[in-house]
Motif scaffolding. Structure first.
Motif, PDB file in Angstrom:
ATOM      1  N   VAL A 132       0.816  -1.124  -0.094  1.00  0.00           N
ATOM      2  CA  VAL A 132       0.083   0.078  -0.021  1.00  0.00           C
ATOM      3  C   VAL A 132       0.838   1.152  -0.068  1.00  0.00           C
ATOM      4  O   VAL A 132       0.560   2.327  -0.672  1.00  0.00           O
ATOM      5  N   ILE A 133       1.759   1.030   1.011  1.00  0.00           N
ATOM      6  CA  ILE A 133       2.699   2.304   1.045  1.00  0.00           C
ATOM      7  C   ILE A 133       3.608   2.661  -0.392  1.00  0.00           C
ATOM      8  O   ILE A 133       3.759   3.650  -0.718  1.00  0.00           O
ATOM      9  N   ASP A 134       3.916   1.399  -1.094  1.00  0.00           N
ATOM     10  CA  ASP A 134       4.576   1.650  -2.478  1.00  0.00           C
ATOM     11  C   ASP A 134       3.757   2.229  -3.551  1.00  0.00           C
ATOM     12  O   ASP A 134       4.253   3.024  -4.151  1.00  0.00           O
ATOM     13  N   ASP A 135       2.430   1.829  -3.297  1.00  0.00           N
ATOM     14  CA  ASP A 135       1.434   2.514  -4.286  1.00  0.00           C
ATOM     15  C   ASP A 135       1.208   3.899  -3.947  1.00  0.00           C
ATOM     16  O   ASP A 135       1.372   4.748  -4.738  1.00  0.00           O
ATOM     17  N   ILE A 136       1.304   4.400  -2.716  1.00  0.00           N
ATOM     18  CA  ILE A 136       1.346   5.847  -2.408  1.00  0.00           C
ATOM     19  C   ILE A 136       2.574   6.405  -2.814  1.00  0.00           C
ATOM     20  O   ILE A 136       2.434   7.586  -3.490  1.00  0.00           O
ATOM     21  N   LEU A 137       3.529   5.843  -2.735  1.00  0.00           N
ATOM     22  CA  LEU A 137       5.136   6.434  -3.141  1.00  0.00           C
ATOM     23  C   LEU A 137       5.039   6.548  -4.654  1.00  0.00           C
ATOM     24  O   LEU A 137       5.417   7.563  -5.111  1.00  0.00           O
ATOM     25  N   ASP A 138       4.430   5.807  -5.296  1.00  0.00           N
ATOM     26  CA  ASP A 138       4.519   5.976  -6.697  1.00  0.00           C
ATOM     27  C   ASP A 138       3.754   7.179  -7.205  1.00  0.00           C
ATOM     28  O   ASP A 138       4.038   7.644  -8.217  1.00  0.00           O
ATOM     29  N   VAL A 139       2.809   7.571  -6.340  1.00  0.00           N
ATOM     30  CA  VAL A 139       2.115   8.912  -6.751  1.00  0.00           C
ATOM     31  C   VAL A 139       2.733  10.018  -6.036  1.00  0.00           C
ATOM     32  O   VAL A 139       2.691  11.188  -6.525  1.00  0.00           O
ATOM     33  N   GLU A 140       3.413   9.872  -4.993  1.00  0.00           N
ATOM     34  CA  GLU A 140       3.936  11.113  -4.089  1.00  0.00           C
ATOM     35  C   GLU A 140       5.230  11.178  -4.099  1.00  0.00           C
ATOM     36  O   GLU A 140       5.737  12.166  -3.699  1.00  0.00           O
ATOM     37  N   GLY A 141       5.956  10.013  -4.253  1.00  0.00           N
ATOM     38  CA  GLY A 141       7.505   9.965  -3.869  1.00  0.00           C
ATOM     39  C   GLY A 141       7.924  10.855  -5.297  1.00  0.00           C
ATOM     40  O   GLY A 141       7.502  11.108  -6.435  1.00  0.00           O
ATOM     41  N   GLU A 142       9.400  10.931  -4.695  1.00  0.00           N
ATOM     42  CA  GLU A 142      10.110  11.650  -5.864  1.00  0.00           C
ATOM     43  C   GLU A 142      11.136  10.478  -6.502  1.00  0.00           C
ATOM     44  O   GLU A 142      11.435   9.668  -5.859  1.00  0.00           O
ATOM     45  N   THR A 143      11.149  10.497  -7.939  1.00  0.00           N
ATOM     46  CA  THR A 143      11.996   9.780  -8.654  1.00  0.00           C
ATOM     47  C   THR A 143      13.278   9.350  -7.958  1.00  0.00           C
ATOM     48  O   THR A 143      13.874   8.256  -8.068  1.00  0.00           O
ATOM     49  N   GLU A 144      13.940  10.301  -7.399  1.00  0.00           N
ATOM     50  CA  GLU A 144      15.550  10.450  -7.247  1.00  0.00           C
ATOM     51  C   GLU A 144      15.453   9.584  -5.961  1.00  0.00           C
ATOM     52  O   GLU A 144      16.673   8.784  -5.583  1.00  0.00           O
ATOM     53  N   VAL A 145      14.317   9.560  -5.139  1.00  0.00           N
ATOM     54  CA  VAL A 145      14.204   8.914  -3.709  1.00  0.00           C
ATOM     55  C   VAL A 145      13.684   7.488  -4.160  1.00  0.00           C
ATOM     56  O   VAL A 145      14.311   6.392  -3.390  1.00  0.00           O
ATOM     57  N   ILE A 146      12.748   7.210  -4.666  1.00  0.00           N
ATOM     58  CA  ILE A 146      12.165   5.760  -4.891  1.00  0.00           C
ATOM     59  C   ILE A 146      12.936   5.130  -5.805  1.00  0.00           C
ATOM     60  O   ILE A 146      12.502   3.782  -6.003  1.00  0.00           O
ATOM     61  N   GLY A 147      13.871   5.775  -6.760  1.00  0.00           N
ATOM     62  CA  GLY A 147      14.525   4.678  -7.695  1.00  0.00           C
ATOM     63  C   GLY A 147      13.991   4.492  -8.917  1.00  0.00           C
ATOM     64  O   GLY A 147      14.633   3.561  -9.540  1.00  0.00           O
ATOM     65  N   LYS A 148      12.786   4.834  -8.914  1.00  0.00           N
ATOM     66  CA  LYS A 148      12.217   4.819 -10.397  1.00  0.00           C
ATOM     67  C   LYS A 148      11.072   5.685 -10.797  1.00  0.00           C
ATOM     68  O   LYS A 148      10.944   6.667  -9.910  1.00  0.00           O
ATOM     69  N   PRO A 149      10.817   5.916 -11.962  1.00  0.00           N
ATOM     70  CA  PRO A 149       9.923   7.166 -12.362  1.00  0.00           C
ATOM     71  C   PRO A 149       8.590   7.161 -11.542  1.00  0.00           C
ATOM     72  O   PRO A 149       8.019   6.209 -11.052  1.00  0.00           O
ATOM     73  N   ARG A 150       8.366   8.227 -11.057  1.00  0.00           N
ATOM     74  CA  ARG A 150       7.207   8.495 -10.291  1.00  0.00           C
ATOM     75  C   ARG A 150       5.940   8.333 -11.437  1.00  0.00           C
ATOM     76  O   ARG A 150       6.198   8.948 -12.509  1.00  0.00           O
ATOM     77  N   GLY A 151       4.778   7.702 -10.947  1.00  0.00           N
ATOM     78  CA  GLY A 151       3.763   7.650 -11.866  1.00  0.00           C
ATOM     79  C   GLY A 151       3.738   6.440 -12.660  1.00  0.00           C
ATOM     80  O   GLY A 151       3.100   6.406 -13.655  1.00  0.00           O
ATOM     81  N   SER A 152       4.766   5.587 -12.533  1.00  0.00           N
ATOM     82  CA  SER A 152       4.853   4.608 -13.399  1.00  0.00           C
ATOM     83  C   SER A 152       3.666   3.513 -13.350  1.00  0.00           C
ATOM     84  O   SER A 152       3.270   2.901 -14.122  1.00  0.00           O
ATOM     85  N   ASP A 153       3.072   3.421 -12.194  1.00  0.00           N
ATOM     86  CA  ASP A 153       1.907   2.558 -12.055  1.00  0.00           C
ATOM     87  C   ASP A 153       0.674   3.071 -12.871  1.00  0.00           C
ATOM     88  O   ASP A 153       0.189   2.208 -13.355  1.00  0.00           O
ATOM     89  N   GLU A 154       0.359   4.283 -12.760  1.00  0.00           N
ATOM     90  CA  GLU A 154      -0.634   4.904 -13.502  1.00  0.00           C
ATOM     91  C   GLU A 154      -0.562   4.952 -15.001  1.00  0.00           C
ATOM     92  O   GLU A 154      -1.204   4.421 -15.845  1.00  0.00           O
ATOM     93  N   LYS A 155       0.879   4.967 -15.400  1.00  0.00           N
ATOM     94  CA  LYS A 155       1.242   5.059 -16.698  1.00  0.00           C
ATOM     95  C   LYS A 155       0.954   3.553 -17.395  1.00  0.00           C
ATOM     96  O   LYS A 155       0.488   3.429 -18.532  1.00  0.00           O
ATOM     97  N   LYS A 156       1.211   2.743 -16.455  1.00  0.00           N
ATOM     98  CA  LYS A 156       0.873   1.170 -16.902  1.00  0.00           C
ATOM     99  C   LYS A 156      -0.421   0.624 -16.628  1.00  0.00           C
ATOM    100  O   LYS A 156      -0.757  -0.419 -17.095  1.00  0.00           O
ATOM    101  N   LYS A 157      -1.257   1.452 -16.116  1.00  0.00           N
ATOM    102  CA  LYS A 157      -2.353   1.489 -15.766  1.00  0.00           C
ATOM    103  C   LYS A 157      -2.674   0.285 -14.828  1.00  0.00           C
ATOM    104  O   LYS A 157      -3.563  -0.725 -14.884  1.00  0.00           O
TER     105      LYS A 157
END
Length: 300
Positions: A225-250
């Protein structure tokens, strides 16, 4: 307790074992380099650390040391790393970054990345079953039980099944039942078995194992759940992958179904439930409680 110091100390123990384990190179060298590239790419080692912490919480033998079970804990990191390599492949999530570095297939090619994952998964079970070198003081029946449980949690009835449903659910209308299946299998199954494995190797009671299981299930789901939240609110440089990737992949995620605020509330509920499941444990379980609270604070 100083949970950050505890995590650093335990991570150092795991990393030292991983470094020494592959000191003799795998041939061909490219396969060796591919396996180690992802294994040493900066993971937090949460799964093996949870195994060690559960062992500490339950072990009764005053002569026992957590070093005794590090090989078993490390095997969980092999499995986790293999899953990340395969998850990043173009046929799966098609990710270019993992932990801020190019994904394995971007560096070594798709074929070698697949084989590196295969090698790590298979090596994990060799490591788990190599009682001639490790765990000589542990019950063979406990080790066999751990091997069986890890196989179930990592395979089609656990992580792989969750990954399959994750792929099948891309671009699908989110629903609670499917989302729960994905998260409890893809992420929570391996986290839960990490905790259970530590308890089993410590020869814990059935009652203790029940508490550890509830703890693992709750923090495992909270972790995703926290991973899902970080994908929306996290910073790419911190989470280590592009923010919003889950949404992009639907992808089907908690924020997509429930929204950010309700997802945060759910994460807190799960963490509280995890801590409550340890109410009959003494101070030796404090690291487990602290790890649960730490998850709410993590940014990557």
């Amino acid at each position: 307790m100083d949970i950050r110091a505890y995590l650093r100390e335990r991570k150092t123990l795991i990393d030292a074992f991983l470094e020494s384990y592959f000191s003799a190179p795998v041939n061909p060298k490219t396969l060796h380099n591919s396996m180690l590239y992802s294994l040493h790419a900066g993971g937090k080692r949460i799964r093996p650390i949870l195994c060690l912490a559960a062992y500490e919480a339950c072990v009764k033998d005053s002569t026992a040391k957590i070093e005794d079970i590090i090989p078993y804990a490390a095997a969980l990191e092999f499995i986790h790393t293999y899953s990340l390599i395969h998850d990043d492949l173009p046929a799966m999530d098609n990710d270019d970054l993992r932990r801020g570095k190019p994904t394995n297939h971007k560096v070594f090619g798709e074929g070698m990345a697949i084989l590196a994952g295969d090698g790590l998964l298979t090596e994990a079970f060799y490591l788990l079953s190599n009682n001639t070198q490790y765990g000589y003081h542990l019950s063979h029946s406990a080790v066999l039980r751990v091997i069986r449980e890890i196989a179930i949690a990592a395979g089609a009835h656990g992580m792989v099944g969750g990954q399959a449903q994750d792929l099948l659910s891309e671009d699908a209308e989110p629903d609670a039942e499917t989302l729960s299946f994905i998260h409890t299998h893809k992420t929570a199954a391996l986290i839960t078995v990490s905790v259970r494995s530590g308890g089993i190797l410590a020869d814990c009671s059935d009652y203790e194992l029940s508490g550890l299981t509830k703890y693992g299930e709750n923090i495992g789901l909270a972790f995703q759940v926290i991973d899902d939240i970080l994908d929306v609110e996290g910073e790419t440089e911190v989470i280590g992958k592009p923010r919003g990737s889950d949404e992009k992949k639907k992808k089907m995620t908690y924020p997509k179904l429930y929204g950010i605020e309700k997802s945060k509330e759910r994460a807190k509920e799960l963490i509280n439930a995890a801590i409550n499941s340890l109410e009959t444990f003494d101070e030796k379980a404090e690291p487990l409680r602290a790890i649960a609270m730490y998850m709410l604070e993590r940014k990557s």
